[in-house]
Design an enzyme around this catalytic site. Structure first.
Site, short mmCIF file in Angstrom:
data_model
loop_
_atom_site.label_atom_id
_atom_site.label_comp_id
_atom_site.label_asym_id
_atom_site.label_seq_id
_atom_site.Cartn_x
_atom_site.Cartn_y
_atom_site.Cartn_z
N SER A 130 0.84 -1.20 0.00
CA SER A 130 0.00 0.00 0.00
C SER A 130 0.87 1.25 0.00
O SER A 130 1.62 1.51 0.94
CB SER A 130 -0.92 0.00 1.22
N MET B 56 -12.19 -5.05 4.21
CA MET B 56 -11.44 -4.26 5.20
C MET B 56 -11.29 -5.07 6.48
O MET B 56 -12.28 -5.56 7.04
CB MET B 56 -12.17 -2.94 5.52
N HIS C 296 -8.22 1.88 -4.48
CA HIS C 296 -9.26 1.68 -3.48
C HIS C 296 -9.85 3.04 -3.14
O HIS C 296 -9.20 3.86 -2.49
CB HIS C 296 -8.60 1.01 -2.26
N ASP D 88 -4.61 3.99 -2.08
CA ASP D 88 -5.75 4.39 -1.24
C ASP D 88 -6.12 5.85 -1.44
O ASP D 88 -5.33 6.74 -1.15
CB ASP D 88 -5.39 4.19 0.23
N MET E 128 -11.99 5.37 -1.12
CA MET E 128 -12.72 5.58 0.13
C MET E 128 -13.31 6.98 0.06
O MET E 128 -12.88 7.90 0.76
CB MET E 128 -11.76 5.43 1.32
N GLY F 240 0.75 -2.31 4.07
CA GLY F 240 1.35 -0.97 4.11
C GLY F 240 2.46 -0.92 5.12
O GLY F 240 3.65 -0.99 4.82
N MET G 1 -8.65 8.79 -0.23
CA MET G 1 -9.55 9.16 0.88
C MET G 1 -9.97 10.62 0.75
O MET G 1 -9.14 11.47 0.43
CB MET G 1 -8.83 8.99 2.21
N HIS H 93 -1.21 -1.13 -4.34
CA HIS H 93 -2.49 -0.76 -3.73
C HIS H 93 -2.47 0.74 -3.44
O HIS H 93 -1.56 1.24 -2.78
CB HIS H 93 -2.71 -1.56 -2.44
N ASP I 61 -7.46 -6.12 3.42
CA ASP I 61 -6.86 -4.80 3.50
C ASP I 61 -6.87 -4.25 4.94
O ASP I 61 -7.92 -3.88 5.45
CB ASP I 61 -7.63 -3.85 2.57
N GLY I 62 -5.69 -4.24 5.54
CA GLY I 62 -5.53 -3.63 6.86
C GLY I 62 -4.96 -4.59 7.89
O GLY I 62 -5.48 -5.68 8.09
N GLY I 63 -3.85 -4.21 8.48
CA GLY I 63 -3.28 -5.00 9.57
C GLY I 63 -2.68 -6.33 9.15
O GLY I 63 -2.53 -7.23 9.98
N GLY J 96 -9.29 4.28 6.64
CA GLY J 96 -8.92 5.66 6.90
C GLY J 96 -7.46 5.85 7.26
O GLY J 96 -6.88 6.89 6.98
N PHE J 97 -6.86 4.81 7.84
CA PHE J 97 -5.49 4.96 8.33
C PHE J 97 -4.69 3.67 8.14
O PHE J 97 -5.24 2.58 8.27
CB PHE J 97 -5.48 5.34 9.82
N GLY J 98 -3.40 3.83 7.87
CA GLY J 98 -2.50 2.69 7.86
C GLY J 98 -2.08 2.36 9.29
O GLY J 98 -2.34 3.13 10.22
N GLY J 99 -1.44 1.22 9.46
CA GLY J 99 -0.82 0.89 10.73
C GLY J 99 -1.76 0.51 11.87
O GLY J 99 -1.37 0.53 13.03
#
Ligand code: DX5
Ligand code: ZN
Length: 215
Positions: A5, A134, A63, A32, A65, A194, A34, A30, A172-174, A139-142
């Site tokens: 990402s 998701m 993606h 993102d 958002m 990411g 937003m 990827h 997508d995420g974590g 909204g946020f990485g990490g």
């Protein structure tokens, strides 16, 4: 497949990071987008995607958002998107949106928030090239991975099989080196990463490791 990402890249050295992904075992970029309305954050938009496209040697998985994504399909096509995902929660006429994305020559994806049941996709799955599931709140990485995603992957895999669809499941995420194998085992096809890639001492090696774990 592994999709680093770009949200977690170093924007002062974006060309260097795009080249790193080019030279890695990653399959997709990827990307993102937003808008500060669909999600409580603003990332980057069309000019940045156009710049990435100039250098990228792998497809751009974009993606969205954003609210009213259908207003911008042509713009994202022009900017270089190869896969374009809209949020289920932001689409009143999802079927129409997916057809419009495909008519422009892109693969059409549907992204779903952690609270959205996968059963809601049953009647649209055959029209969907990719589900971006998701595994954090967008909204946020990490952020950390929401464990219930594993159940959702299994359930979606079953729906895809029952409907005879060829939809890819993207998580997508974590995503981490610790959970990648379990995601693959549950039925995931594409892992977005990411933080795991861009905070690694050796991102190229980390991407290779993610590939190995999810084979
Ligand atoms: C979150 C984005 C993700 C994000 C993932 O809203 O959709 O693509 O970049 O980042 P990590 O892998 O750091 O959770
Ligand atoms: Zn994303």
């Amino acid at each position: 497949m592994i999709a680093p990402s770009v949200l977690s890249a170093d924007f002062l050295n974006l060309g260097r990071d795009v080249d790193m992904i080019n030279n890695s075992e990653a399959d997709l970029f990827h990307v993102d987008v937003m808008d500060g309305r669909f999600v409580p954050n603003i990332s980057f938009g069309l000019p940045v995607i156009k710049a990435i496209k100039k250098l990228a040697r792998k497809p751009l998985d974009v993606h969205l958002m954003i609210v009213e994504p259908e207003k911008y399909f042509q713009d994202f096509k022009n900017a270089g998107a190869d896969i374009l995902s809209v949020h289920y929660e932001a689409s009143t006429h999802l079927h129409r949106s997916l057809q419009a994305i495909k008519a422009l020559g892109m693969k059409a994806g549907v992204a779903i928030n952690p609270h959205t049941p996968v059963s809601l996709l049953a009647d649209i799955i055959n029209d969907t090239d990719l589900v971006c599931m998701m595994s954090v709140n967008p909204g946020f990485g990490g952020q950390s991975f929401i464990p219930n995603t594993i159940n959702k992957i299994k359930e979606l895999r079953q729906i895809i099989n029952e409907k005879g669809a060829s939809t890819l499941i993207e998580i997508d995420g974590g995503v981490t080196l610790e959970n990648a194998a379990a995601l693959k085992a549950a039925g995931a096809d594409v892992l977005v990463a990411g933080n795991t890639v861009f905070t690694a001492e050796d991102p190229i090696k980390t991407i290779a490791e993610l590939q190995r774990l999810s084979k």
